[in-house]
Design a protein around this motif. Structure first.
Motif, PDB file in Angstrom:
ATOM      1  N   LYS A   1      22.949  -3.019   3.744  1.00 24.97           N
ATOM      2  CA  LYS A   1      22.573  -3.879   2.625  1.00 24.97           C
ATOM      3  C   LYS A   1      21.214  -4.514   2.898  1.00 24.97           C
ATOM      4  N   GLY A   2      20.377  -4.499   1.885  1.00 22.18           N
ATOM      5  CA  GLY A   2      19.051  -5.087   2.026  1.00 22.18           C
ATOM      6  C   GLY A   2      17.958  -4.070   2.234  1.00 22.18           C
ATOM      7  N   THR A   3      18.288  -2.880   2.704  1.00 22.47           N
ATOM      8  CA  THR A   3      17.298  -1.812   2.835  1.00 22.47           C
ATOM      9  C   THR A   3      17.061  -1.168   1.475  1.00 22.47           C
ATOM     10  N   LYS A   4      15.819  -0.900   1.182  1.00 24.56           N
ATOM     11  CA  LYS A   4      15.468  -0.262  -0.089  1.00 24.56           C
ATOM     12  C   LYS A   4      15.536   1.248   0.090  1.00 24.56           C
ATOM     13  N   HIS A   5      16.545   1.868  -0.526  1.00 21.54           N
ATOM     14  CA  HIS A   5      16.745   3.304  -0.372  1.00 21.54           C
ATOM     15  C   HIS A   5      16.055   4.075  -1.490  1.00 21.54           C
ATOM     16  N   ASP A   6      15.492   5.228  -1.134  1.00 20.18           N
ATOM     17  CA  ASP A   6      14.952   6.125  -2.154  1.00 20.18           C
ATOM     18  C   ASP A   6      16.067   6.887  -2.849  1.00 20.18           C
ATOM     19  N   PHE A   7      17.144   7.164  -2.128  1.00 25.21           N
ATOM     20  CA  PHE A   7      18.310   7.821  -2.719  1.00 25.21           C
ATOM     21  C   PHE A   7      19.491   7.680  -1.780  1.00 25.21           C
ATOM     22  N   VAL A   8      20.670   7.940  -2.320  1.00 31.13           N
ATOM     23  CA  VAL A   8      21.903   8.005  -1.546  1.00 31.13           C
ATOM     24  C   VAL A   8      22.379   9.450  -1.599  1.00 31.13           C
ATOM     25  N   PHE A   9      22.661  10.017  -0.431  1.00 34.40           N
ATOM     26  CA  PHE A   9      23.076  11.417  -0.370  1.00 34.40           C
ATOM     27  C   PHE A   9      24.566  11.503  -0.074  1.00 34.40           C
ATOM     28  N   PHE A  10      25.302  12.247  -0.923  1.00 31.20           N
ATOM     29  CA  PHE A  10      26.719  12.508  -0.720  1.00 31.20           C
ATOM     30  C   PHE A  10      26.878  13.944  -0.220  1.00 31.20           C
ATOM     31  N   ASN A  11      27.308  14.066   1.034  1.00 28.72           N
ATOM     32  CA  ASN A  11      27.353  15.371   1.688  1.00 28.72           C
ATOM     33  C   ASN A  11      28.773  15.940   1.680  1.00 28.72           C
ATOM     34  N   GLY A  12      29.374  16.014   0.508  1.00 28.72           N
ATOM     35  CA  GLY A  12      30.589  16.787   0.307  1.00 28.72           C
ATOM     36  C   GLY A  12      31.894  16.132   0.694  1.00 28.72           C
ATOM     37  N   ASP A  13      32.979  16.717   0.183  1.00 30.00           N
ATOM     38  CA  ASP A  13      34.353  16.253   0.371  1.00 30.00           C
ATOM     39  C   ASP A  13      34.519  14.792  -0.045  1.00 30.00           C
ATOM     40  N   ILE A  14      33.952  14.475  -1.185  1.00 26.12           N
ATOM     41  CA  ILE A  14      34.165  13.157  -1.766  1.00 26.12           C
ATOM     42  C   ILE A  14      35.588  13.086  -2.327  1.00 26.12           C
ATOM     43  N   PHE A  15      36.151  14.240  -2.657  1.00 24.73           N
ATOM     44  CA  PHE A  15      37.507  14.337  -3.186  1.00 24.73           C
ATOM     45  C   PHE A  15      38.362  15.216  -2.270  1.00 24.73           C
ATOM     46  N   ASP A  16      39.685  15.108  -2.433  1.00 29.72           N
ATOM     47  CA  ASP A  16      40.594  16.032  -1.755  1.00 29.72           C
ATOM     48  C   ASP A  16      40.618  17.384  -2.462  1.00 29.72           C
ATOM     49  N   TYR A  17      40.634  17.332  -3.770  1.00 23.56           N
ATOM     50  CA  TYR A  17      40.572  18.505  -4.629  1.00 23.56           C
ATOM     51  C   TYR A  17      40.355  17.993  -6.044  1.00 23.56           C
ATOM     52  N   GLN A  18      39.999  18.884  -6.945  1.00 22.92           N
ATOM     53  CA  GLN A  18      39.644  18.471  -8.297  1.00 22.92           C
ATOM     54  C   GLN A  18      40.870  18.541  -9.194  1.00 22.92           C
TER      55      GLN A  18
ATOM     56  N   HIS B   1      36.290  20.908  -0.083  1.00 24.84           N
ATOM     57  CA  HIS B   1      37.390  20.381  -0.899  1.00 24.84           C
ATOM     58  C   HIS B   1      37.025  20.294  -2.380  1.00 24.84           C
ATOM     59  N   GLU B   2      35.759  20.266  -2.695  1.00 23.83           N
ATOM     60  CA  GLU B   2      35.365  20.284  -4.106  1.00 23.83           C
ATOM     61  C   GLU B   2      35.426  21.682  -4.709  1.00 23.83           C
ATOM     62  N   THR B   3      35.797  22.657  -3.923  1.00 21.17           N
ATOM     63  CA  THR B   3      36.002  24.006  -4.457  1.00 21.17           C
ATOM     64  C   THR B   3      37.469  24.250  -4.799  1.00 21.17           C
ATOM     65  N   ARG B   4      38.307  23.222  -4.674  1.00 20.85           N
ATOM     66  CA  ARG B   4      39.749  23.382  -4.813  1.00 20.85           C
ATOM     67  C   ARG B   4      40.272  22.619  -6.028  1.00 20.85           C
ATOM     68  N   GLY B   5      41.389  23.071  -6.563  1.00 17.50           N
ATOM     69  CA  GLY B   5      42.044  22.359  -7.647  1.00 17.50           C
ATOM     70  C   GLY B   5      41.722  22.943  -9.008  1.00 17.50           C
ATOM     71  N   LYS B   6      42.581  22.630  -9.972  1.00 14.26           N
ATOM     72  CA  LYS B   6      42.482  23.225 -11.292  1.00 14.26           C
ATOM     73  C   LYS B   6      41.258  22.772 -12.069  1.00 14.26           C
ATOM     74  N   TYR B   7      40.608  21.679 -11.630  1.00 16.38           N
ATOM     75  CA  TYR B   7      39.450  21.155 -12.369  1.00 16.38           C
ATOM     76  C   TYR B   7      38.129  21.436 -11.654  1.00 16.38           C
TER      77      TYR B   7
ATOM     78  N   LEU C   1      47.210  11.712  -5.264  1.00 19.33           N
ATOM     79  CA  LEU C   1      46.423  11.096  -6.316  1.00 19.33           C
ATOM     80  C   LEU C   1      47.368  10.572  -7.382  1.00 19.33           C
ATOM     81  N   ALA C   2      47.054   9.423  -7.899  1.00 14.77           N
ATOM     82  CA  ALA C   2      47.903   8.851  -8.946  1.00 14.77           C
ATOM     83  C   ALA C   2      47.019   8.403 -10.080  1.00 14.77           C
ATOM     84  N   PHE C   3      47.214   9.012 -11.241  1.00 15.04           N
ATOM     85  CA  PHE C   3      46.433   8.669 -12.413  1.00 15.04           C
ATOM     86  C   PHE C   3      47.373   8.332 -13.553  1.00 15.04           C
TER      87      PHE C   3
END
Length: 401
Positions: A176-193, A224-230, A18-20
């Motif tokens: 694209k073009g489909t009307k969604h009721d919601f978007v579901f994110f099923n984890g590991d969006i990050f490597d660590y926090q 992976h969202e259970t990891r990292g200092k944040y 990660l580079a910030f």
């Protein structure tokens, strides 16, 4: 699969760092004071974006770069935002700060709402004098408050993005073009926090830009969202990150937070986690849920959890998920389980093992392995399609009631 092989496979891709904060200037700056003034300008740095568990309520999240008193103005007309909502008060005190989560309640089913976020900068906070600065009035946005009695439900699932924010719009464009009721994110969006900029730049703002100002998302942590200092700060950016259950149309949804895939005693955690007990607590909630009237009367029952309850190797976390969750999934006659974690997309039919439920595992995170899971549910049928990132359909499943 051997534990060592599975662990190696999941981590082989985690070599990019990660580079910030490394920002290159594209134009010369003639004044240090001018740069300081730009950096000090009071502004919204993430959002607004919508989150929900339905039931005629929706939460609005946005982040400012300085402490502020904030609220949401909303109504049924863009020219008449006649209602106002604040964040949840604690001990009689309205919240102030930089992270704002405001829930709008008692919304009309199916109504089109307009809203804008407002933040008033706090310049100075003395015991008996609070001095305000700039007032930010964001642009008016809109959303439809989904009627929970609607006949048809459409949503998509993304999983295992692993700090590749460009994957969010890329995958969503596949439907694209489909009307969604919601978007579901099923984890590991990050490597660590790591820090707030990571959460903003790799998730909140890409979601806002792609859809989340107008369509809500639902989110559950991955291991992976259970990891990292944040990682302990992560929940403050979400209306919900753990166990949840809600009804939408003919579907009862249950969300399980499956925690870490390592044992609690693993050296990397230094004795500061307790995911086994956390999973047992959720199993108790699931047991209560499958006996509830809402669960039993639903035409379809869908469970969403990051670590699959089966077919995901021999690490401690997956095996514990099988132990505590699978008997309940079978007993509750669940119609569909949605997972990620393995990075290998697959549709497992009921009866492939002791599982009496279908299990769909999304792919990711590398190009060529990423998937979008599309789900459409009517009172009589559930249909699912797995779409690879090149647009090809790589799997499907359907059941009729």
């Amino acid at each position: 699969m051997k534990k060592q092989t599975a662990e190696h496979g999941r981590r082989a891709f985690l070599k990019s760092s990660l580079a910030f904060g490394a920002v290159s200037m594209v134009a010369p700056v003639t004044s240090v004071a001018a740069v300081s003034e730009i950096e000090d300008e009071f502004k919204v740095i993430a959002g607004p974006c919508l989150q929900t568990s339905f039931n005629n309520a929706i939460s609005v999240l946005w982040v400012t770069n300085k402490n502020a008193a904030s609220w949401v103005e909303y109504g049924l007309s863009p020219n008449n935002l006649d209602k106002k909502a604040y964040g949840k008060s604690e001990f009689g005190l309205k919240p102030i700060g930089t992270i704002n989560v405001v829930q709008l309640n008692n919304l009309q089913p199916g109504a089109n709402y307009y809203y804008r976020v407002v933040s008033k900068e706090i310049k100075e906070f003395q015991p008996y004098k609070l001095t305000y600065g700039t007032v930010l009035n964001a642009d008016v946005q809109s959303f439809i408050n989904t009627d929970t009695n609607k006949a048809e439900v459409n949503f998509v699932m993304l999983n295992d993005i692993h700090d590749r924010p460009q994957s969010i719009p890329t995958l969503l464009d596949l439907d694209k073009g489909t009307k969604h009721d919601f978007v579901f994110f099923n984890g590991d969006i990050f490597d660590y926090q790591t820090n707030e900029p990571q959460i903003i730049d790799h998730f909140l703002q890409p979601c806002t830009n792609a859809f989340a100002k107008n369509i809500p998302f639902v989110y559950v942590r991955g291991n992976h969202e259970t990891r990292g200092k944040y990682c302990r700060e992560l929940p403050q950016y979400f209306a919900s990150v753990g166990y949840d259950a809600f009804t939408l149309g003919p579907v009862r949804f249950v969300i399980l937070d499956t925690g870490e895939d390592k044992e609690d005693t693993h050296p990397v955690y230094a004795g500061i986690v307790d995911f086994d007990e956390y999973r047992r607590e959720q199993a108790a909630l699931l047991k209560k849920e499958i006996e509830s009237r809402a669960f039993k009367k639903a035409k379809f029952r869908v469970v969403m959890m990051h670590i699959p309850p089966r077919f995901s190797g021999e690490a401690h976390g997956p095996l514990h998920c099988t132990e505590v969750f699978e008997p309940l999934l079978n007993r509750g006659k669940v119609d569909l389980v949605l997972s990620g974690h393995t990075h290998r997309y697959k549709i497992h039919q009921p009866g492939e093992g002791p599982n009496q439920y279908p299990l769909v595992i999304g792919g990711g995170p590398k190009e060529g392995a990423r998937t979008l899971t599309k789900v459409r549910i009517t009172p009589n049928e559930l249909t699912l399609k797995l779409i690879k990132d090149d647009g090809t359909e790589v799997g499907s499943y359907s059941i009729k009631k």
